[in-house]
Motif scaffolding. Sequence first.
Motif, PDB file in Angstrom:
ATOM      1  N   GLY A  53     -45.304   5.977 -21.711  1.00 18.60           N
ATOM      2  CA  GLY A  53     -45.659   5.088 -22.811  1.00 18.60           C
ATOM      3  C   GLY A  53     -44.676   3.950 -22.967  1.00 18.60           C
ATOM      4  N   GLU A  54     -43.412   4.201 -22.722  1.00 18.75           N
ATOM      5  CA  GLU A  54     -42.407   3.139 -22.810  1.00 18.75           C
ATOM      6  C   GLU A  54     -42.634   2.091 -21.725  1.00 18.75           C
ATOM      7  OE1 GLU A  54     -38.401   4.482 -22.971  1.00 18.75           O
ATOM      8  OE2 GLU A  54     -38.708   5.729 -24.747  1.00 18.75           O
ATOM      9  N   LEU A  55     -43.038   2.534 -20.527  1.00 18.36           N
ATOM     10  CA  LEU A  55     -43.344   1.564 -19.468  1.00 18.36           C
ATOM     11  C   LEU A  55     -44.533   0.703 -19.871  1.00 18.36           C
ATOM     12  CD1 LEU A  55     -42.980   0.341 -16.664  1.00 18.36           C
ATOM     13  CD2 LEU A  55     -44.445   2.175 -15.768  1.00 18.36           C
ATOM     14  N   GLU A  56     -45.573   1.327 -20.403  1.00 19.45           N
ATOM     15  CA  GLU A  56     -46.741   0.559 -20.820  1.00 19.45           C
ATOM     16  C   GLU A  56     -46.368  -0.465 -21.896  1.00 19.45           C
ATOM     17  OE1 GLU A  56     -49.789   3.264 -21.955  1.00 19.45           O
ATOM     18  OE2 GLU A  56     -49.952   4.169 -19.952  1.00 19.45           O
ATOM     19  N   HIS A  57     -45.499  -0.062 -22.814  1.00 15.80           N
ATOM     20  CA  HIS A  57     -45.048  -0.996 -23.848  1.00 15.80           C
ATOM     21  C   HIS A  57     -44.283  -2.162 -23.222  1.00 15.80           C
ATOM     22  CE1 HIS A  57     -43.655  -2.455 -27.719  1.00 15.80           C
ATOM     23  NE2 HIS A  57     -42.406  -2.427 -27.273  1.00 15.80           N
ATOM     24  N   VAL A  65     -42.875  10.181  -4.508  1.00 12.65           N
ATOM     25  CA  VAL A  65     -44.307  10.417  -4.335  1.00 12.65           C
ATOM     26  C   VAL A  65     -44.753  11.484  -5.324  1.00 12.65           C
ATOM     27  CG1 VAL A  65     -46.099  11.227  -2.744  1.00 12.65           C
ATOM     28  CG2 VAL A  65     -44.227   9.778  -1.902  1.00 12.65           C
ATOM     29  N   GLY A  66     -45.720  11.141  -6.172  1.00 11.31           N
ATOM     30  CA  GLY A  66     -46.197  12.127  -7.128  1.00 11.31           C
ATOM     31  C   GLY A  66     -46.930  11.497  -8.291  1.00 11.31           C
ATOM     32  N   PRO A  67     -47.352  12.323  -9.265  1.00  5.62           N
ATOM     33  CA  PRO A  67     -48.158  11.842 -10.406  1.00  5.62           C
ATOM     34  C   PRO A  67     -47.479  10.746 -11.214  1.00  5.62           C
ATOM     35  CG  PRO A  67     -48.206  14.238 -10.277  1.00  5.62           C
ATOM     36  CD  PRO A  67     -47.184  13.785  -9.283  1.00  5.62           C
ATOM     37  N   ALA A  68     -46.168  10.826 -11.393  1.00  9.25           N
ATOM     38  CA  ALA A  68     -45.490   9.816 -12.206  1.00  9.25           C
ATOM     39  C   ALA A  68     -45.605   8.435 -11.570  1.00  9.25           C
ATOM     40  CB  ALA A  68     -44.015  10.196 -12.393  1.00  9.25           C
ATOM     41  N   THR A  69     -45.444   8.374 -10.248  1.00  6.91           N
ATOM     42  CA  THR A  69     -45.571   7.081  -9.560  1.00  6.91           C
ATOM     43  C   THR A  69     -47.000   6.573  -9.629  1.00  6.91           C
ATOM     44  OG1 THR A  69     -43.715   7.564  -8.085  1.00  6.91           O
ATOM     45  CG2 THR A  69     -45.295   5.909  -7.349  1.00  6.91           C
ATOM     46  N   ARG A  70     -47.976   7.484  -9.476  1.00  6.97           N
ATOM     47  CA  ARG A  70     -49.376   7.059  -9.574  1.00  6.97           C
ATOM     48  C   ARG A  70     -49.664   6.459 -10.950  1.00  6.97           C
ATOM     49  NH1 ARG A  70     -50.324  11.734  -6.503  1.00  6.97           N
ATOM     50  NH2 ARG A  70     -50.855  12.994  -8.354  1.00  6.97           N
ATOM     51  N   ARG A 109     -50.824   2.513 -11.645  1.00  6.10           N
ATOM     52  CA  ARG A 109     -52.048   2.161 -12.388  1.00  6.10           C
ATOM     53  C   ARG A 109     -51.718   1.277 -13.595  1.00  6.10           C
ATOM     54  NH1 ARG A 109     -53.690   7.809 -11.374  1.00  6.10           N
ATOM     55  NH2 ARG A 109     -55.478   7.807  -9.944  1.00  6.10           N
ATOM     56  N   ALA A 110     -50.622   1.581 -14.257  1.00  9.09           N
ATOM     57  CA  ALA A 110     -50.247   0.793 -15.430  1.00  9.09           C
ATOM     58  C   ALA A 110     -49.931  -0.648 -15.046  1.00  9.09           C
ATOM     59  CB  ALA A 110     -49.042   1.436 -16.125  1.00  9.09           C
ATOM     60  N   MET A 111     -49.221  -0.840 -13.943  1.00 10.50           N
ATOM     61  CA  MET A 111     -48.900  -2.198 -13.501  1.00 10.50           C
ATOM     62  C   MET A 111     -50.152  -2.944 -13.068  1.00 10.50           C
ATOM     63  SD  MET A 111     -45.308  -1.741 -11.433  1.00 10.50           S
ATOM     64  CE  MET A 111     -43.789  -1.333 -12.307  1.00 10.50           C
ATOM     65  N   LEU A 112     -51.020  -2.281 -12.317  1.00 12.25           N
ATOM     66  CA  LEU A 112     -52.251  -2.937 -11.864  1.00 12.25           C
ATOM     67  C   LEU A 112     -53.159  -3.298 -13.037  1.00 12.25           C
ATOM     68  CD1 LEU A 112     -53.072  -0.790  -8.689  1.00 12.25           C
ATOM     69  CD2 LEU A 112     -52.250  -3.155  -8.720  1.00 12.25           C
ATOM     70  N   ALA A 113     -53.124  -2.496 -14.079  1.00  6.58           N
ATOM     71  CA  ALA A 113     -53.994  -2.733 -15.238  1.00  6.58           C
ATOM     72  C   ALA A 113     -53.630  -4.006 -15.991  1.00  6.58           C
ATOM     73  CB  ALA A 113     -53.944  -1.531 -16.182  1.00  6.58           C
ATOM     74  N   THR A 114     -52.441  -4.556 -15.757  1.00  6.89           N
ATOM     75  CA  THR A 114     -52.063  -5.808 -16.423  1.00  6.89           C
ATOM     76  C   THR A 114     -52.781  -7.011 -15.832  1.00  6.89           C
ATOM     77  OG1 THR A 114     -50.220  -6.296 -14.923  1.00  6.89           O
ATOM     78  CG2 THR A 114     -49.752  -4.855 -16.812  1.00  6.89           C
ATOM     79  N   HIS A 115     -53.346  -6.856 -14.625  1.00  6.67           N
ATOM     80  CA  HIS A 115     -54.007  -7.939 -13.888  1.00  6.67           C
ATOM     81  C   HIS A 115     -53.039  -9.065 -13.517  1.00  6.67           C
ATOM     82  CE1 HIS A 115     -57.704  -5.899 -14.875  1.00  6.67           C
ATOM     83  NE2 HIS A 115     -57.473  -6.046 -16.176  1.00  6.67           N
ATOM     84  N   ARG A 116     -51.758  -8.770 -13.632  1.00  4.01           N
ATOM     85  CA  ARG A 116     -50.764  -9.728 -13.158  1.00  4.01           C
ATOM     86  C   ARG A 116     -50.350  -9.352 -11.732  1.00  4.01           C
ATOM     87  NH1 ARG A 116     -46.879  -9.151 -18.152  1.00  4.01           N
ATOM     88  NH2 ARG A 116     -48.521  -7.742 -18.912  1.00  4.01           N
ATOM     89  N   PRO A 117     -49.717 -10.276 -10.988  1.00  2.00           N
ATOM     90  CA  PRO A 117     -49.397 -10.010  -9.579  1.00  2.00           C
ATOM     91  C   PRO A 117     -48.546  -8.753  -9.409  1.00  2.00           C
ATOM     92  CG  PRO A 117     -49.129 -12.342 -10.062  1.00  2.00           C
ATOM     93  CD  PRO A 117     -49.358 -11.659 -11.375  1.00  2.00           C
ATOM     94  N   CYS A 118     -48.950  -7.927  -8.462  1.00  2.00           N
ATOM     95  CA  CYS A 118     -48.237  -6.687  -8.169  1.00  2.00           C
ATOM     96  C   CYS A 118     -47.953  -6.590  -6.677  1.00  2.00           C
ATOM     97  CB  CYS A 118     -49.063  -5.467  -8.585  1.00  2.00           C
ATOM     98  SG  CYS A 118     -49.308  -5.292 -10.353  1.00  2.00           S
ATOM     99  N   VAL A 119     -46.812  -6.003  -6.342  1.00  2.00           N
ATOM    100  CA  VAL A 119     -46.469  -5.687  -4.958  1.00  2.00           C
ATOM    101  C   VAL A 119     -46.348  -4.174  -4.864  1.00  2.00           C
ATOM    102  CG1 VAL A 119     -44.856  -6.038  -3.051  1.00  2.00           C
ATOM    103  CG2 VAL A 119     -45.188  -7.853  -4.753  1.00  2.00           C
TER     104      VAL A 119
END
Length: 561
Positions: free
Chosen positions: A310-314, A332-337, A341-351
């Motif tokens: 939640g802090e990352l999403e904020h 590698v694991g659920p936390a990274t997944r 997803r949270a970064m991609l959901a911003t629709h801003r550029p992601c690497v």
Amino acid sequence: MPDQSASEALPARLSDGLALLDAREMAEADRLTITGGISSIELMGNAGLGVAMVILARFALQPVVVLCGPGSNGGDGLVVAGQLAAAGWPVRVALWGERAALRGAAAHYAELWQGPVEVLRPGVLDGVELVVDALFGAGLSRALEGASLEVLGAAAVRRLTIVAVDIPSGVMGDTGADLGAAPAQITVTCFRKKPGHLLEPGRSLCGELIVTDIGTPLSVFDSIYPKTFENGPALWEESLPRRRADGNKYTCGHALVWGGYPTTGAARMAARAAARAGAGLTTVAVPVAALAVYAGALTSIMVTPIATPGELEHLLEDRRYRGFLIGPGAGVGPATRTSVRAMLATHRPCVLDADALTTFRDDPEALFRAITGPCVMTPHEGEFARLFSVRGDKLTRARAAAQLSGAVLILKGRDTVIAAPDGRALVNSNAPATLATAGSGDVLSGIVLGLLAQGMDPFLAAGAAVWLHGAAAETFGLGLLAEDLPDLLPEVFTALASRALAPATGGADRSYPPGSYPYGAAPFGAKPRALAAPGAAAVAAPVLTPVSTPSPSGRPLVPPG
């Protein structure tokens, strides 16, 4: 109507100088040239003369055998033989097939050749020091066999010097695949490079690559719209971010890197690379347990602790962050997944790199569905295989993966391919062997992030980052460590700004104007001349082009409208 979309997305003034033409496009360029008034005999004469001029310039007089195939490549070889013989060289010609079976311009030059034509067999190599491989060109689609395979194999075993005409026989021009080729010391090709000249193993088999201008007018690009280019500054330097006089750190972009734990070095190198690539601010978001490690190692790069998803999403809600990177050292694991997803959901550029890719190996489609904004993925071959089941050569696989995922794809290696979902592709050629060191890929992903955070187009940012990465390594030389790379970027940017670093193609090393023949040799066969097509300036034939000299055409590749 030819598809123009791929070429229109690149700077039109220069992209034709870096175009890589496949066999179909090259055949069409030849057809258009002939239709424009240059005969096939003249074109072949210019091609063979170009190869002969390279040999005369590079080698002392020595016994040579020219191995000729049954098509136009063999005809080029006959011109080479005639030019060398006219210059006083002892020349033998060996032909695959029957002399009477030659057609068109090749038959014309076979009639002009006054010496014997031997049967292609290993014995033709006896007593020679130089071999001209003119058996098969870039259009070859089947494996070598019989006499051609035997003779080239014998030449390699004897360690004879081989000069290849167009491409080493047995290398596929569209893919670089090896179907039985012998390695050449020099390869001389015409007009434009082919993908197989840069894709491995073809690149290694070509040796030094020289491009000759045989008179093909640039007006052929009014009808040919390449989708594949050699990566170089001419394609993207005009799009590189520029500092505004009234700008501030936020207008230069704020880059955010996810920092893993306990593996911390990868993210730290990526963050430093993003900052050196020009990001105005760079922040590393890290687990609370890693805060002291990152904070103690980073100075100008900020560190912020993240205790929960939640802090990352904020944190991601802050619109001042212009680009994100996750993967290096992330685990590698659920936390990274969840973080991906949270970064991609911003629709801003992601690497997405490394662990951010591998963590979706059991459900790649879930990753692809989540990519709805600008995204660049940077897999090496192992990571690629975990996500994609596509088959084929590297160029084909990278294109298919980009289209399937919706992301710009950087498929890393000595012959890195950068592919966009719309079919555009670049093949990189400036990566030195010193980049084979742990962490260099993390630095590359950081460079991509730094450019994206400043607003650069994802495809062009990917191409620029790959080239800058290679140029930085070349600047350092032997003993390179990945952590050296970020601090080498300012020197590369400075050199680019002053144009001290040149694009990887074009230009003229040495030209032979019409009627001018070195060494006092008389011309063999049809006399090369200044060539022009309607609407195109005359071009002296041939012009020898080294792979490291710039030559922008100054003419639009794609007609307006």
